[in-house]
Write an enzyme that holds these catalytic residues in place. Sequence first.
Site, PDB file in Angstrom:
ATOM      1  N   HIS A   1      13.268 -45.414 -15.666  1.00 29.11           N
ATOM      2  CA  HIS A   1      12.597 -44.461 -14.782  1.00 29.11           C
ATOM      3  C   HIS A   1      11.086 -44.545 -14.935  1.00 29.11           C
ATOM      4  O   HIS A   1      10.343 -44.275 -13.981  1.00 29.11           O
ATOM      5  CB  HIS A   1      13.073 -43.034 -15.066  1.00 29.11           C
ATOM      6  CG  HIS A   1      14.418 -42.736 -14.491  1.00 29.11           C
ATOM      7  ND1 HIS A   1      14.757 -41.504 -13.964  1.00 29.11           N
ATOM      8  CD2 HIS A   1      15.525 -43.503 -14.349  1.00 29.11           C
ATOM      9  CE1 HIS A   1      16.007 -41.532 -13.532  1.00 29.11           C
ATOM     10  NE2 HIS A   1      16.496 -42.737 -13.766  1.00 29.11           N
TER      11      HIS A   1
ATOM     12  N   ASN B   1      14.409 -37.160 -12.465  1.00 26.21           N
ATOM     13  CA  ASN B   1      13.922 -37.139 -13.846  1.00 26.21           C
ATOM     14  C   ASN B   1      14.246 -35.858 -14.593  1.00 26.21           C
ATOM     15  O   ASN B   1      13.979 -35.759 -15.796  1.00 26.21           O
ATOM     16  CB  ASN B   1      12.404 -37.357 -13.864  1.00 26.21           C
ATOM     17  CG  ASN B   1      12.017 -38.783 -13.540  1.00 26.21           C
ATOM     18  OD1 ASN B   1      12.823 -39.699 -13.685  1.00 26.21           O
ATOM     19  ND2 ASN B   1      10.793 -38.977 -13.089  1.00 26.21           N
TER      20      ASN B   1
ATOM     21  N   ARG C   1      17.545 -45.042 -19.839  1.00 24.04           N
ATOM     22  CA  ARG C   1      17.236 -44.359 -18.577  1.00 24.04           C
ATOM     23  C   ARG C   1      15.758 -43.994 -18.515  1.00 24.04           C
ATOM     24  O   ARG C   1      15.099 -44.165 -17.477  1.00 24.04           O
ATOM     25  CB  ARG C   1      18.109 -43.111 -18.440  1.00 24.04           C
ATOM     26  CG  ARG C   1      18.019 -42.436 -17.078  1.00 24.04           C
ATOM     27  CD  ARG C   1      19.192 -41.503 -16.881  1.00 24.04           C
ATOM     28  NE  ARG C   1      19.134 -40.877 -15.562  1.00 24.04           N
ATOM     29  CZ  ARG C   1      18.942 -39.576 -15.362  1.00 24.04           C
ATOM     30  NH1 ARG C   1      18.801 -38.758 -16.391  1.00 24.04           N
ATOM     31  NH2 ARG C   1      18.913 -39.081 -14.150  1.00 24.04           N
TER      32      ARG C   1
ATOM     33  N   HIS D   1      24.912 -49.455 -17.899  1.00 18.83           N
ATOM     34  CA  HIS D   1      25.865 -48.368 -17.668  1.00 18.83           C
ATOM     35  C   HIS D   1      27.070 -48.454 -18.598  1.00 18.83           C
ATOM     36  O   HIS D   1      27.879 -47.527 -18.646  1.00 18.83           O
ATOM     37  CB  HIS D   1      26.334 -48.374 -16.207  1.00 18.83           C
ATOM     38  CG  HIS D   1      25.301 -47.896 -15.244  1.00 18.83           C
ATOM     39  ND1 HIS D   1      25.483 -47.882 -13.876  1.00 18.83           N
ATOM     40  CD2 HIS D   1      24.053 -47.391 -15.450  1.00 18.83           C
ATOM     41  CE1 HIS D   1      24.405 -47.410 -13.291  1.00 18.83           C
ATOM     42  NE2 HIS D   1      23.518 -47.114 -14.221  1.00 18.83           N
TER      43      HIS D   1
END
Length: 315
Positions: A63, A91, A59, A187
């Site tokens: 990001h 975030n 992640r 995921h």
Amino acid sequence: MAAFLFIVCVLVISPSLSVIADLRVGFYDATCPKAESIVRQVVENRFRTDPSITPALLRMHFHDCFVRGCDASILIDSTQANSAEKEAVPNQTVRGYELIDEAKKNLEVACPSTVSCADIITMATRDSVALAGGPNYTVPTGRRDGLVSNEGDVNLPSPRFTVPQALRSFSDKGLTLNDMVTLLGAHTVGFAHCSFFRSRLSSSGRPDPTMDPALDATLSKLCGPADSNPRAFLDQNTSLVFDNQYYHQVMLNRGVLHIDQQLSLDKSSAPMVSNFAKNGAVFQQSFANAMVKMGSIQVVVGTDGEIRKNCRAFN
């Protein structure tokens, strides 16, 4: 965290291109030959006690790369004069910063001002994926750290997007539909807070008819009242193993997030979901390639940017 047992299977994959843009495999061979092993040791130590570090680093990497490119701008702490990317709502639940700090500290001892924070994120993410049972792929390095980190620059694809909406975000970064379907396969080891999918549940009063009723009941019980916000695994089967079960789950209408379920319902992405569900090796190869491609988005190279001494602050 629930107890778990699995066998870690490491598949060694070499991407079709060893040089991406101005990056290259083995960039630190001469200047910091132990760079990759130093990062790997830090990740291995953390993974032994916290296997959820894999989705955390995935992640963080995503990001970072989707805002100003893969330049470690997500690591910068805010100051009185500047509200950094960390402050943006998407975030605020990113974690794993202390692992990057530890790797940077060790690297500064071994070879000061040599290895970028952007490369540490890339290498650490790769290592954590392999430890969870995913592909062990080579990554080109040579990124430098960016000089800007602003909260207002953060504009990430929403988990509530449709496939066409999400694809526009990925296309803007030079990624294809296949890249998007592949990268969302991360995921398989991820989780999400109930606030990201509560509106799909029966408890919201407007249940999503595309969700499996048994999953709806399980998640409704887990999430509880609206003022609570626990987390749920996005792959309810092999939650901490990096495999292709995520695709099996969404084909059974067990996608937790709206975008997850839409992948198997949209005619453009459904064949890819089916293919990855049938062939785990194809998914792992595709994932390795897509991660290398994502890791090259708008990289800072050459004499641009800097090599931070502290990943949380500009030099």
